[in-house]
Write a protein that holds these residues in place. Sequence first.
Motif, PDB file in Angstrom:
ATOM      1  N   VAL A   1     -11.470 -12.840  12.748  1.00  0.00           N
ATOM      2  CA  VAL A   1     -11.020 -11.968  13.851  1.00  0.00           C
ATOM      3  C   VAL A   1     -10.979 -10.515  13.361  1.00  0.00           C
ATOM      4  CG1 VAL A   1      -9.038 -11.368  15.318  1.00  0.00           C
ATOM      5  CG2 VAL A   1      -9.658 -13.778  14.976  1.00  0.00           C
ATOM      6  N   ALA A   2     -10.425 -10.318  12.169  1.00  0.00           N
ATOM      7  CA  ALA A   2     -10.256  -8.967  11.624  1.00  0.00           C
ATOM      8  C   ALA A   2     -11.617  -8.302  11.382  1.00  0.00           C
ATOM      9  CB  ALA A   2      -9.462  -9.048  10.323  1.00  0.00           C
ATOM     10  N   ARG A   3     -12.546  -9.094  10.849  1.00  0.00           N
ATOM     11  CA  ARG A   3     -13.897  -8.569  10.585  1.00  0.00           C
ATOM     12  C   ARG A   3     -14.511  -8.085  11.901  1.00  0.00           C
ATOM     13  NH1 ARG A   3     -15.521 -12.961   8.271  1.00  0.00           N
ATOM     14  NH2 ARG A   3     -14.756 -12.623   6.171  1.00  0.00           N
ATOM     15  N   GLU A   4     -14.363  -8.911  12.914  1.00  0.00           N
ATOM     16  CA  GLU A   4     -14.884  -8.609  14.259  1.00  0.00           C
ATOM     17  C   GLU A   4     -14.253  -7.317  14.804  1.00  0.00           C
ATOM     18  OE1 GLU A   4     -17.210 -10.365  17.479  1.00  0.00           O
ATOM     19  OE2 GLU A   4     -17.119 -10.702  15.347  1.00  0.00           O
ATOM     20  N   ALA A   5     -12.954  -7.118  14.486  1.00  0.00           N
ATOM     21  CA  ALA A   5     -12.236  -5.935  14.985  1.00  0.00           C
ATOM     22  C   ALA A   5     -12.513  -4.700  14.126  1.00  0.00           C
ATOM     23  CB  ALA A   5     -10.732  -6.232  15.015  1.00  0.00           C
ATOM     24  N   GLY A   6     -13.324  -4.870  13.085  1.00  0.00           N
ATOM     25  CA  GLY A   6     -13.664  -3.730  12.228  1.00  0.00           C
ATOM     26  C   GLY A   6     -12.618  -3.420  11.173  1.00  0.00           C
ATOM     27  N   TRP A   7     -11.705  -4.363  10.916  1.00  0.00           N
ATOM     28  CA  TRP A   7     -10.689  -4.132   9.881  1.00  0.00           C
ATOM     29  C   TRP A   7     -11.296  -4.416   8.503  1.00  0.00           C
ATOM     30  CZ3 TRP A   7      -5.889  -7.376  11.976  1.00  0.00           C
ATOM     31  CH2 TRP A   7      -5.567  -6.918  13.266  1.00  0.00           C
ATOM     32  N   GLU A   8     -10.707  -3.808   7.495  1.00  0.00           N
ATOM     33  CA  GLU A   8     -11.057  -4.134   6.115  1.00  0.00           C
ATOM     34  C   GLU A   8     -10.302  -5.396   5.710  1.00  0.00           C
ATOM     35  OE1 GLU A   8     -12.819  -1.717   4.028  1.00  0.00           O
ATOM     36  OE2 GLU A   8     -13.202  -0.722   5.952  1.00  0.00           O
ATOM     37  N   LEU A   9     -10.855  -6.112   4.730  1.00  0.00           N
ATOM     38  CA  LEU A   9     -10.210  -7.356   4.283  1.00  0.00           C
ATOM     39  C   LEU A   9      -9.938  -7.285   2.793  1.00  0.00           C
ATOM     40  CD1 LEU A   9     -12.601  -9.845   6.094  1.00  0.00           C
ATOM     41  CD2 LEU A   9     -10.346  -9.083   6.837  1.00  0.00           C
ATOM     42  N   GLY A  10      -8.903  -7.959   2.346  1.00  0.00           N
ATOM     43  CA  GLY A  10      -8.646  -7.974   0.914  1.00  0.00           C
ATOM     44  C   GLY A  10      -7.729  -9.113   0.500  1.00  0.00           C
ATOM     45  N   TYR A  11      -7.773  -9.426  -0.793  1.00  0.00           N
ATOM     46  CA  TYR A  11      -6.914 -10.468  -1.371  1.00  0.00           C
ATOM     47  C   TYR A  11      -5.964  -9.826  -2.370  1.00  0.00           C
ATOM     48  CZ  TYR A  11     -10.119 -13.768   0.735  1.00  0.00           C
ATOM     49  OH  TYR A  11     -10.856 -14.481   1.658  1.00  0.00           O
ATOM     50  N   GLY A  12      -4.815 -10.463  -2.599  1.00  0.00           N
ATOM     51  CA  GLY A  12      -3.788  -9.986  -3.518  1.00  0.00           C
ATOM     52  C   GLY A  12      -4.355  -9.682  -4.884  1.00  0.00           C
ATOM     53  N   PRO A  13      -3.547  -9.570  -5.916  1.00  0.00           N
ATOM     54  CA  PRO A  13      -2.117  -9.884  -5.984  1.00  0.00           C
ATOM     55  C   PRO A  13      -1.247  -9.015  -5.063  1.00  0.00           C
ATOM     56  CG  PRO A  13      -2.969  -9.108  -8.116  1.00  0.00           C
ATOM     57  CD  PRO A  13      -4.095  -9.082  -7.172  1.00  0.00           C
ATOM     58  N   LEU A  14      -0.307  -9.700  -4.414  1.00  0.00           N
ATOM     59  CA  LEU A  14       0.659  -9.020  -3.560  1.00  0.00           C
ATOM     60  C   LEU A  14       2.062  -9.277  -4.099  1.00  0.00           C
ATOM     61  CD1 LEU A  14      -0.738 -10.004  -0.042  1.00  0.00           C
ATOM     62  CD2 LEU A  14      -1.101  -7.861  -1.264  1.00  0.00           C
ATOM     63  N   THR A  15       2.906  -8.281  -3.978  1.00  0.00           N
ATOM     64  CA  THR A  15       4.295  -8.411  -4.423  1.00  0.00           C
ATOM     65  C   THR A  15       5.205  -8.278  -3.197  1.00  0.00           C
ATOM     66  OG1 THR A  15       4.555  -6.043  -4.710  1.00  0.00           O
ATOM     67  CG2 THR A  15       3.717  -7.283  -6.621  1.00  0.00           C
ATOM     68  N   PRO A  16       6.481  -8.622  -3.344  1.00  0.00           N
ATOM     69  CA  PRO A  16       7.406  -8.423  -2.225  1.00  0.00           C
ATOM     70  C   PRO A  16       7.391  -6.984  -1.714  1.00  0.00           C
ATOM     71  CG  PRO A  16       8.413  -9.843  -3.857  1.00  0.00           C
ATOM     72  CD  PRO A  16       7.113  -9.379  -4.451  1.00  0.00           C
ATOM     73  N   ALA A  17       7.201  -5.996  -2.612  1.00  0.00           N
ATOM     74  CA  ALA A  17       7.174  -4.588  -2.167  1.00  0.00           C
ATOM     75  C   ALA A  17       6.033  -4.371  -1.171  1.00  0.00           C
ATOM     76  CB  ALA A  17       7.023  -3.664  -3.376  1.00  0.00           C
ATOM     77  N   HIS A  18       4.886  -5.024  -1.410  1.00  0.00           N
ATOM     78  CA  HIS A  18       3.767  -4.882  -0.459  1.00  0.00           C
ATOM     79  C   HIS A  18       4.166  -5.388   0.922  1.00  0.00           C
ATOM     80  CE1 HIS A  18       1.118  -5.009  -4.219  1.00  0.00           C
ATOM     81  NE2 HIS A  18       0.927  -3.820  -3.676  1.00  0.00           N
ATOM     82  N   LEU A  19       4.947  -6.466   0.952  1.00  0.00           N
ATOM     83  CA  LEU A  19       5.380  -7.000   2.257  1.00  0.00           C
ATOM     84  C   LEU A  19       6.307  -6.008   2.936  1.00  0.00           C
ATOM     85  CD1 LEU A  19       6.226 -10.733   1.337  1.00  0.00           C
ATOM     86  CD2 LEU A  19       4.153  -9.883   2.454  1.00  0.00           C
ATOM     87  N   MET A  20       7.266  -5.477   2.155  1.00  0.00           N
ATOM     88  CA  MET A  20       8.271  -4.583   2.751  1.00  0.00           C
ATOM     89  C   MET A  20       7.631  -3.296   3.271  1.00  0.00           C
ATOM     90  SD  MET A  20      10.676  -6.669   2.231  1.00  0.00           S
ATOM     91  CE  MET A  20      11.896  -5.828   3.192  1.00  0.00           C
ATOM     92  N   GLU A  21       6.535  -2.874   2.611  1.00  0.00           N
ATOM     93  CA  GLU A  21       5.916  -1.587   2.982  1.00  0.00           C
ATOM     94  C   GLU A  21       4.776  -1.761   3.984  1.00  0.00           C
ATOM     95  OE1 GLU A  21       4.758  -0.382  -0.905  1.00  0.00           O
ATOM     96  OE2 GLU A  21       6.849  -0.071  -1.517  1.00  0.00           O
ATOM     97  N   ALA A  22       4.481  -3.012   4.361  1.00  0.00           N
ATOM     98  CA  ALA A  22       3.336  -3.260   5.254  1.00  0.00           C
ATOM     99  C   ALA A  22       3.628  -2.764   6.665  1.00  0.00           C
ATOM    100  CB  ALA A  22       3.036  -4.754   5.271  1.00  0.00           C
TER     101      ALA A  22
END
Length: 295
Positions: A233-254
């Motif tokens: 869906v995201a690709r279709e909408a023209g969004w960029e895609l990516g994989y972690g590593p993700l930390t809790p800070a990434h969630l809080m700042e999203a």
Amino acid sequence: MSPIAVMLTPEHPEGIEVDPTQPQLLLTDQAATRGDGVFETLLYRHGRLREAEAHLRRLDGSAEALGLVIPPQTRWETAIRLGLGAFLAQTGDDAEATVKLVASRGPEDGPGSFWVFVSPVKRTAATAHGPENGLRVLLLDRGYDSGAADRAPWLLAGAKTLSYAVNMAAQRWAKTHDADDAIFITSDGRVLEGPTSSVLLARRGPDGTVTLLTPELETGILAGTTQAAAFDVAREAGWELGYGPLTPAHLMEADAVWLVSSVRLAAAVTMIDGQPVAADPELHQILVSGLDAQL
Ligand code: PLP
């Protein structure tokens, strides 16, 4: 609407409908005594079974990780058709259903036990948790570090096994501590997944770009079929895609965080460990309607 059960047996390898209100397994079945088996949960919606191929492929992968021999995909497909046909005969084709596939090691000296269970969907999937009534989530330590999956293949990280007691305990913990669900993190602080869902986050860039991120599979999380569908869906909408590593800070700042899974599709998260996190109604709408429209 009664649930429908179909068992795949040596006598009926293509599946036979059985009465789900009557006993069908032996007390010695290792699904019951050890949680030794694998499963998949699929959603039937808008007249089709979502991501059937991906679920059957993952069932094969999980079984292989456990050294479990299971029926080939074509037999599962036949059994699913039988079960869904019987279910939809009661409800009409536009009903929604949860289709669960289970493969157990079976009794100690017997063949494996394999069945398909078709039941009504318990909650309205896609619209249950939008930005206005998002999930309150707790971050819970999974008790191992991000290298454990690699170091200890017997943990079966990434396989969808029947041993879900830990996952259910984490959800109970969340519910008794003022939250709706949980996100597991490793002991070294990496975001993993929910007990029954994958984690997605979105970021908006200053130039208007949107990036959708999910934790990397190498930490031993389940490769989510809904996460993959959301990436389409995201690709279709023209969004960029990516994989972690993700930390809790990434969630809080999203700019937005979701828990995604086959039956709930995408549920917005609006609170983590008691702190509000941003929700983005526009991105939520694109994600949810895109998932809904997928063929
Ligand atoms: N991770 C775990 C541990 C799960 O149990 C699930 C689904 O139940 C998921 C992720 C999401 O997978 P899917 O989107 O294929 O349903």
